[in-house]
Motif scaffolding. Structure first.
Motif, PDB file in Angstrom:
ATOM      1  N   GLY A   1       3.378   0.057  -7.874  1.00  0.00           N
ATOM      2  CA  GLY A   1       2.684  -0.524  -6.581  1.00  0.00           C
ATOM      3  C   GLY A   1       1.560  -0.978  -7.222  1.00  0.00           C
ATOM      4  O   GLY A   1       0.898  -2.277  -6.856  1.00  0.00           O
ATOM      5  N   ALA A   2       0.811  -0.451  -8.350  1.00  0.00           N
ATOM      6  CA  ALA A   2      -0.389  -1.168  -9.121  1.00  0.00           C
ATOM      7  C   ALA A   2       0.030  -2.400  -9.428  1.00  0.00           C
ATOM      8  O   ALA A   2      -0.820  -3.590  -9.364  1.00  0.00           O
ATOM      9  N   ALA A   3       1.389  -2.479  -9.903  1.00  0.00           N
ATOM     10  CA  ALA A   3       1.621  -3.942 -10.607  1.00  0.00           C
ATOM     11  C   ALA A   3       1.763  -4.870  -9.561  1.00  0.00           C
ATOM     12  O   ALA A   3       1.328  -5.946  -9.687  1.00  0.00           O
ATOM     13  N   ILE A   4       2.519  -4.493  -8.332  1.00  0.00           N
ATOM     14  CA  ILE A   4       2.405  -5.504  -7.465  1.00  0.00           C
ATOM     15  C   ILE A   4       1.113  -5.973  -6.692  1.00  0.00           C
ATOM     16  O   ILE A   4       0.764  -6.895  -6.141  1.00  0.00           O
ATOM     17  N   GLN A   5       0.422  -4.882  -6.593  1.00  0.00           N
ATOM     18  CA  GLN A   5      -1.122  -5.276  -5.869  1.00  0.00           C
ATOM     19  C   GLN A   5      -1.658  -6.205  -6.863  1.00  0.00           C
ATOM     20  O   GLN A   5      -2.341  -7.176  -6.318  1.00  0.00           O
ATOM     21  N   ARG A   6      -1.749  -5.955  -8.116  1.00  0.00           N
ATOM     22  CA  ARG A   6      -2.433  -6.744  -8.882  1.00  0.00           C
ATOM     23  C   ARG A   6      -1.712  -8.287  -8.789  1.00  0.00           C
ATOM     24  O   ARG A   6      -2.534  -9.193  -8.949  1.00  0.00           O
ATOM     25  N   ALA A   7      -0.257  -8.377  -8.939  1.00  0.00           N
ATOM     26  CA  ALA A   7       0.485  -9.795  -8.449  1.00  0.00           C
ATOM     27  C   ALA A   7      -0.137 -10.345  -7.408  1.00  0.00           C
ATOM     28  O   ALA A   7      -0.398 -11.629  -7.301  1.00  0.00           O
TER      29      ALA A   7
ATOM     30  N   PHE B   1       0.854  -1.122   0.169  1.00  0.00           N
ATOM     31  CA  PHE B   1       0.185   0.053  -0.055  1.00  0.00           C
ATOM     32  C   PHE B   1       0.691   1.274   0.057  1.00  0.00           C
ATOM     33  O   PHE B   1       0.282   2.230  -0.370  1.00  0.00           O
ATOM     34  N   SER B   2       2.109   1.055   0.548  1.00  0.00           N
ATOM     35  CA  SER B   2       3.002   2.279   0.873  1.00  0.00           C
ATOM     36  C   SER B   2       3.796   2.493  -0.575  1.00  0.00           C
ATOM     37  O   SER B   2       4.817   3.437  -0.225  1.00  0.00           O
ATOM     38  N   GLN B   3       3.610   1.868  -1.496  1.00  0.00           N
ATOM     39  CA  GLN B   3       4.680   1.988  -2.715  1.00  0.00           C
ATOM     40  C   GLN B   3       4.459   3.464  -3.327  1.00  0.00           C
ATOM     41  O   GLN B   3       3.363   3.805  -3.401  1.00  0.00           O
ATOM     42  N   GLN B   4       5.693   4.064  -3.364  1.00  0.00           N
ATOM     43  CA  GLN B   4       5.628   5.451  -3.702  1.00  0.00           C
ATOM     44  C   GLN B   4       5.701   5.656  -5.333  1.00  0.00           C
ATOM     45  O   GLN B   4       4.907   6.599  -5.761  1.00  0.00           O
ATOM     46  N   ASN B   5       6.145   4.684  -6.106  1.00  0.00           N
ATOM     47  CA  ASN B   5       6.009   4.459  -7.561  1.00  0.00           C
ATOM     48  C   ASN B   5       4.645   4.044  -7.497  1.00  0.00           C
ATOM     49  O   ASN B   5       4.517   2.758  -7.438  1.00  0.00           O
TER      50      ASN B   5
ATOM     51  N   VAL C   1      -7.828  -1.087   1.589  1.00  0.00           N
ATOM     52  CA  VAL C   1      -6.850   0.142   1.426  1.00  0.00           C
ATOM     53  C   VAL C   1      -6.184   0.368   2.702  1.00  0.00           C
ATOM     54  O   VAL C   1      -6.111  -0.329   3.795  1.00  0.00           O
ATOM     55  N   SER C   2      -5.014   1.349   2.393  1.00  0.00           N
ATOM     56  CA  SER C   2      -4.041   1.605   3.652  1.00  0.00           C
ATOM     57  C   SER C   2      -4.901   2.570   4.625  1.00  0.00           C
ATOM     58  O   SER C   2      -5.518   3.721   4.158  1.00  0.00           O
TER      59      SER C   2
ATOM     60  N   GLY D   1      -3.961   0.460  -4.068  1.00  0.00           N
ATOM     61  CA  GLY D   1      -3.401   1.677  -3.376  1.00  0.00           C
ATOM     62  C   GLY D   1      -4.064   3.059  -3.864  1.00  0.00           C
ATOM     63  O   GLY D   1      -4.171   3.055  -4.956  1.00  0.00           O
ATOM     64  N   GLN D   2      -4.780   3.525  -2.710  1.00  0.00           N
ATOM     65  CA  GLN D   2      -5.716   4.269  -3.018  1.00  0.00           C
ATOM     66  C   GLN D   2      -5.275   5.691  -3.750  1.00  0.00           C
ATOM     67  O   GLN D   2      -5.881   6.537  -4.172  1.00  0.00           O
TER      68      GLN D   2
END
Lengths: 137, 370
Positions: free
Chosen positions: B124-130, B116-120, B178-179, B153-154
């Motif tokens: 972040g969206a790619a690893i959330q999806r994974a 949730f805290s990824q700044q890129n 969500v975070s 990641g909101q």
């Protein structure tokens, strides 16, 4: 109280432990710096298995920035919430009046001495040339 | 609080004889290694992870700002005998946790990579999806008791909505996570599209404590110690509860269900009392609110039990549970983390069988529709 032969002294390495079943009780026997201690294998807080506890030192601090270690290996730190207990008597470090792990008397005796008394050895034959850990329950 | 136990266990204390099948709303699976994600992660982002690592507002790669009380904040007895970190071996999780404690449903809460805290935001969206795919392939499909959440990641709102839509089509997820530590408080309008989707899909919003969004974890600044920082989970959730209520999220989305996970519940009564008191005095500042804050809380919010408070007097915990409401509480264990709560011993105050059934099972079954 019955005396139970639970292990050869060589079977539990320093810093290690052995879990034994004595009369339906799950008891863990620790070997610390040449001494043996027996405690109920169950934290009084939420029941965690103490065989997985860390054997740590007593850590005190007379003032911020100064730390003192003592009684290395004699304090048990529960594997879950980190409650600490004195291995010698099972007393809790932070609330010694109310919280305690049941501890049991332990002796180490030579095989030739064991011929004399009332002992229960459930798991292995006793040889006179070895030394044994005895737990009283 | 505790008795000295020197007797064989009673039948109802023995794992196999646990009588009540439970819903555990907080079970942490873990990656064996980040290679687990390769089959779900495009080559571009695999390379990115390998070459640049995580983008977090923390001092070093793959660390947290505070040294924790135990390695990987885990129970010392939860390291799988086959190797790998705690929570990474399904067979061991079944043997140590799901089977002996008779867990009927366990809700997966993934914290790996602080996704949730990824700044890129694109990474972040790619690893959330994974991770969302990995939850199904590695966990839910291998043990149907384990239920997956849609992690998004909101702060990348368009990416989050796309991922919610993708997962909703798959249809196996039971909540949207969500975070609690995003760039702004959760009630702010920039996040409302997520709440609109959650309501439309009838999926609860799950908010598990943790992560580092870049703000100090307390309103007073950065704590010095882990034992001090740990308190900030409750502060954070209290701030997010107030934000969601006061900003009018529940007026705008009257069917939204929100579950706060691992934030405790001891602070709720005073937070709600104060909000109601201030609302009575200052309601002209927030005319979009049509009801007292406590009414929104009692209708829209649920709270997981762990880490449960342990007051010296058992009756104080009893009062607390009554003030929060038996219907608002969902049992959670936090397995395999160090502050795991054992369902047989954690709630140290008497409860009736009907109350136990609600907290350990039927409340969660109603929220999540099991």
């Amino acid at each position: 109280m019955t005396r139970h032969i639970v292990a050869r002294t060589t079977e539990i390495p320093p810093g290690g432990n052995k879990v034994v079943d004595i009369a339906g009780r799950d008891i863990v026997v620790f070997h610390v710096n040449g001494e043996f201690f027996a405690l109920l294998n169950r934290c009084p807080h939420e029941g965690a298995p103490l065989e997985k506890a860390a054997c740590v030192a007593r850590l005190t601090s007379p003032e911020p920035g100064i730390y003192q270690r003592s009684r290395v290996g004699e304090m048990l730190r529960c594997p879950w919430h980190g409650w600490e207990f004195d291995m010698r008597n099972g007393q809790s470090w932070f609330d010694p009046k109310r919280v305690k792990i049941r501890s049991y008397p332990v002796a180490v005796e030579r095989g030739d001495e064991l011929q004399k008394g009332p002992y229960v050895a459930e798991t292995f034959p006793v040889h006179v040339e070895d030394s044994y850990v005895i737990v009283e329950v | 609080m505790s008795e000295i136990i020197d007797r064989p266990l009673h039948d109802d204390e023995k794992p196999a004889a646990s009588r009540l099948r439970i819903v555990d709303c907080d079970v942490h699976p873990s990656l064996h290694s980040t290679d687990d994600l390769n089959e779900f992660l495009p080559k571009r982002w695999q390379q990115h992870l390998r070459e640049y690592g995580s983008h977090l507002r923390t001092p070093y790669l793959f660390t947290t700002p505070y040294p924790r009380s135990s390695p990987l904040i885990a129970r010392r007895d939860a390291w799988p005998p086959t190797g790998g970190p705690p929570g990474s071996d399904l067979a061991f999780m079944q043997k140590q946790h799901l089977d002996p404690l008779d867990v009927e449903f366990g809700i997966l809460q993934v914290l790996d990579l602080f996704i949730f805290s990824q700044q890129n935001l694109e990474f972040g969206a790619a690893i959330q999806r994974a991770i969302n795919d990995w939850q199904l392939a590695f966990w839910s499909h291998r043990d149907p008791r384990l239920k997956a959440s849609i992690l998004v990641g909101q702060d990348g709102i368009d990416l989050a909505i796309a991922e919610i839509e993708r997962c909703a089509k798959i249809g196996e997820y039971i909540q949207i996570n969500v975070s609690p530590r995003a760039n702004e408080p959760l009630g702010r309008r920039r996040y409302w599209p997520i709440y609109e989707r959650a309501q439309a899909l009838d999926l609860p919003l799950g908010i598990h404590v943790g992560g580092y969004g870049g703000h100090a974890p307390t309103g007073g600044g950065w704590p010095s110690y882990y034992v001090e920082e740990h308190q900030s989970n409750a502060h954070t959730i209290a701030a997010q509860l107030a934000s969601l209520v006061i900003e009018g999220v529940l007026e705008r989305f009257p069917k939204l269900k929100i579950v706060f996970i691992e934030g405790g519940f001891g602070w709720i009564p005073s937070a709600v009392w104060r909000m109601d008191q201030h609302f009575a005095r200052f309601r002209s500042e927030v005319p979009h609110l049509k009801r007292k804050p406590s009414e929104y809380v009692r209708e829209h919010f649920w709270f997981t039990t762990q880490p449960i408070d342990e007051p010296d007097e058992a009756r104080h915990l009893r009062s607390l549970i009554e003030w929060v409401g038996i219907d608002r509480l969902l049992f959670s264990s936090d397995y395999p983390h160090w502050d795991f709560d054992d369902p047989r011993f954690a709630i140290k105050t008497p409860l009736t069988e009907a109350e136990r059934k609600k907290i350990f099972s039927t409340n969660a079954r109603a929220v999540y529709k099991f």
